[in-house]
Design a protein around this motif. Structure first.
Motif, PDB file in Angstrom:
ATOM      1  N   ARG A  54     -13.787 -38.162 -37.728  1.00 19.34           N
ATOM      2  CA  ARG A  54     -15.034 -38.706 -37.099  1.00 19.34           C
ATOM      3  C   ARG A  54     -16.347 -38.193 -37.856  1.00 19.34           C
ATOM      4  N   HIS A  55     -17.049 -39.135 -37.956  1.00 23.44           N
ATOM      5  CA  HIS A  55     -18.231 -38.690 -38.539  1.00 23.44           C
ATOM      6  C   HIS A  55     -19.653 -38.909 -37.609  1.00 23.44           C
ATOM      7  N   ASP A  56     -20.657 -37.888 -37.643  1.00 23.11           N
ATOM      8  CA  ASP A  56     -21.739 -37.967 -37.024  1.00 23.11           C
ATOM      9  C   ASP A  56     -22.616 -37.452 -37.755  1.00 23.11           C
ATOM     10  N   LEU A  64     -24.074 -33.739 -41.885  1.00 17.67           N
ATOM     11  CA  LEU A  64     -23.216 -34.577 -41.365  1.00 17.67           C
ATOM     12  C   LEU A  64     -22.134 -33.612 -40.556  1.00 17.67           C
ATOM     13  N   ARG A  65     -21.641 -34.061 -39.265  1.00 14.68           N
ATOM     14  CA  ARG A  65     -20.532 -33.350 -38.749  1.00 14.68           C
ATOM     15  C   ARG A  65     -19.497 -34.018 -38.841  1.00 14.68           C
ATOM     16  N   ARG A  66     -18.392 -33.537 -39.544  1.00 10.20           N
ATOM     17  CA  ARG A  66     -17.107 -33.789 -39.716  1.00 10.20           C
ATOM     18  C   ARG A  66     -16.120 -33.426 -38.973  1.00 10.20           C
ATOM     19  N   ALA A  90     -22.929 -40.581 -46.582  1.00 12.29           N
ATOM     20  CA  ALA A  90     -21.878 -39.993 -45.640  1.00 12.29           C
ATOM     21  C   ALA A  90     -20.428 -40.375 -46.157  1.00 12.29           C
ATOM     22  N   ASP A  94     -18.516 -37.823 -48.275  1.00 11.40           N
ATOM     23  CA  ASP A  94     -17.460 -36.836 -47.601  1.00 11.40           C
ATOM     24  C   ASP A  94     -16.384 -37.761 -47.033  1.00 11.40           C
ATOM     25  N   ALA A  95     -16.576 -38.937 -46.697  1.00  7.43           N
ATOM     26  CA  ALA A  95     -15.621 -39.930 -46.031  1.00  7.43           C
ATOM     27  C   ALA A  95     -14.435 -40.068 -47.302  1.00  7.43           C
ATOM     28  N   THR A  98     -12.600 -36.806 -48.086  1.00 12.41           N
ATOM     29  CA  THR A  98     -11.844 -36.276 -47.042  1.00 12.41           C
ATOM     30  C   THR A  98     -10.489 -37.155 -46.635  1.00 12.41           C
ATOM     31  N   PRO A 116     -20.149 -43.186 -37.576  1.00  8.61           N
ATOM     32  CA  PRO A 116     -21.006 -42.726 -36.711  1.00  8.61           C
ATOM     33  C   PRO A 116     -21.456 -43.843 -35.735  1.00  8.61           C
TER      34      PRO A 116
END
Length: 423
Positions: A54-56, A64-66, A90, A94-95, A98, A116
């Motif tokens: 989940r990304h925010d 970015l909150r992972r 993002a 990161d996505a 990850t 998000p």
């Protein structure tokens, strides 16, 4: 889960998807953080060998909150610095890395990327589609299902009212001035699977097949106070309207599932996302039109089409008659001083976007707008029909091949860009 999901069991797509070695990856897009988290919780708790990323995006500080969760709970909760606090960064920064690590870990054989809140799925699916090709960064995964989850009781307000994302604290960046309706429309129209909640007076004859039951006012709770019964009646009416709007907007090759309790990770993973078909869903040239009015849901659609162009000056001065108000409007048009240019029309949530999207190539230029709304009178629809007819150029005006517009100011240049010799 209905069998008409692309790639459902028994189809060639699902048989190829079952080949060993590639982990199915699904993508979830919503405009409601509660619906997103409820969906994630239900999926991972029912499927032990599943994992969700989940990304925010935190635009205020560029981070970015992972969050990675599975059936055991939180696996990782990390803040990541981004080069730019935007959706494309993002995904790229990161996505993709990850997701690659999650697929290689060995603990999980099904993956969900929860975008998000207010992210549009099309650009993400494009990036993931490229990355999951042989030799790509995610060639150990395959793109399975793109889904969205909506609350039917909120759809009419979210789609047709003029709320902005920033007013709800859902903007992805400081300069994100999109309307809620714009994002909801993009999510529903692109999705392979639309999951609905808030269906208090709909029964299911079969999975994903809504059958409406007419309930008299307060019939479900005869002992409830009058104010509570009135609120229940309003919510039921809103759900009926939202149901009609969803069915008018979603792709004809998509699937609708009523209720989160019927959503299973295995059903998402058994499908295969068809990138070419999804691109066609997102293109304004092929907008779906469920024409007519549904008295039960109060929803309606107009399909306005002509081989004539819009007159540029009349469009500029009368665009609000067609492009604003409580409408979802989408399609293509052309103007006689740019005869080779295909122009897109995209409106929702009180906002309208127009722009060039290429050339007509071998296609004959056309003007076609599909307008969808709810709870409006016949007079309102008559006004839209009249506005469309009046903004079009006439046969006499285009009889000289557009010469009458030569030398005039290009009044649409601020929206369509500078004219070139090619267009």
């Amino acid at each position: 889960m209905p069998a008409d999901i692309p790639g459902a069991p028994g189809t060639a797509a699902s048989r190829s998807a079952a080949s060993p070695g590639r982990v199915p990856l699904s993508v979830l897009a919503t405009i409601d953080p509660v619906l997103r988290d409820t969906t994630v919780f239900g999926l991972v708790t029912d499927t032990p060998r599943s994992v969700v990323l989940r990304h925010d995006i935190r635009a205020e500080d560029g981070t970015l909150r992972r969050l990675v969760v599975d059936a055991t709970g939180v696996v990782e909760d990390t803040l990541v610095d981004l080069e730019h606090a935007c959706l494309s960064c993002a995904v790229r920064e990161d996505a993709i890395p990850t997701l690659r690590d999650l697929a290689r870990d060995g603990r999980w054989d099904q993956v969900l990327l929860a975008l998000p809140v207010s992210a549009e799925p099309l650009p993400v699916a494009r990036a993931l589609g490229g990355a999951t090709t042989p030799g790509g960064a995610l060639d150990g995964l395959r793109l399975a299902t793109v889904l969205t989850v909506v609350d039917l009781a909120a759809v009419e307000t979210d789609l047709l009212d003029d709320d902005l994302l920033e007013e709800r604290g859902l903007a992805l960046a400081a300069a994100d001035h999109r309307s809620v309706g714009e994002v909801l429309a993009a999510q529903v129209e692109y999705a392979d699977l639309v999951v609905t909640t808030g269906v208090p007076d709909l029964a299911l004859d079969g999975p994903g097949t809504p059958t409406r039951r007419a309930l008299p006012d307060g019939a479900s709770h005869p002992g409830a106070p009058a104010a509570d019964r009135a609120a229940q009646d309003r919510r039921r009416a809103g759900s009926r309207t939202g149901s009609g709007l969803v069915d008018r907007l979603r792709a004809d090759d998509s699937t609708r599932l009523d209720g989160l309790d019927g959503l299973r990770f295995a059903d998402l993973s058994s499908a295969t996302h068809d990138a070419a078909r999804a691109e066609r869903r997102g293109h304004p040239l092929g907008v779906r039109a469920v024409v007519g009015q549904d008295e039960e849901t109060g929803t309606w659609t107009l399909d306005l089409a002509s081989d004539l162009p819009f007159d540029p000056e009349r469009l500029l001065h009368q665009v609000r008659r067609l492009g604003t108000g409580r409408l979802r409007s989408r399609g293509v048009f052309w103007v006689p001083n740019r005869p080779d240019s295909m122009c897109a029309w995209d409106g929702a949530g009180g906002q309208l976007s127009i722009g060039e999207i290429g050339t007509w190539e071998d296609l004959a230029p056309r003007t076609r707008l599909v307008l969808t709304g709810a709870s409006d009178s016949a007079d309102d629809r008559d006004e839209l029909l009249a506005a469309f007819a009046e903004i079009l150029a006439t046969r006499d005006e285009v009889a000289d091949g557009g010469l009458r517009w030569l030398g005039r100011e290009d009044v649409l240049a601020p929206w369509l860009g500078a004219r070139t010799d090619a267009v």
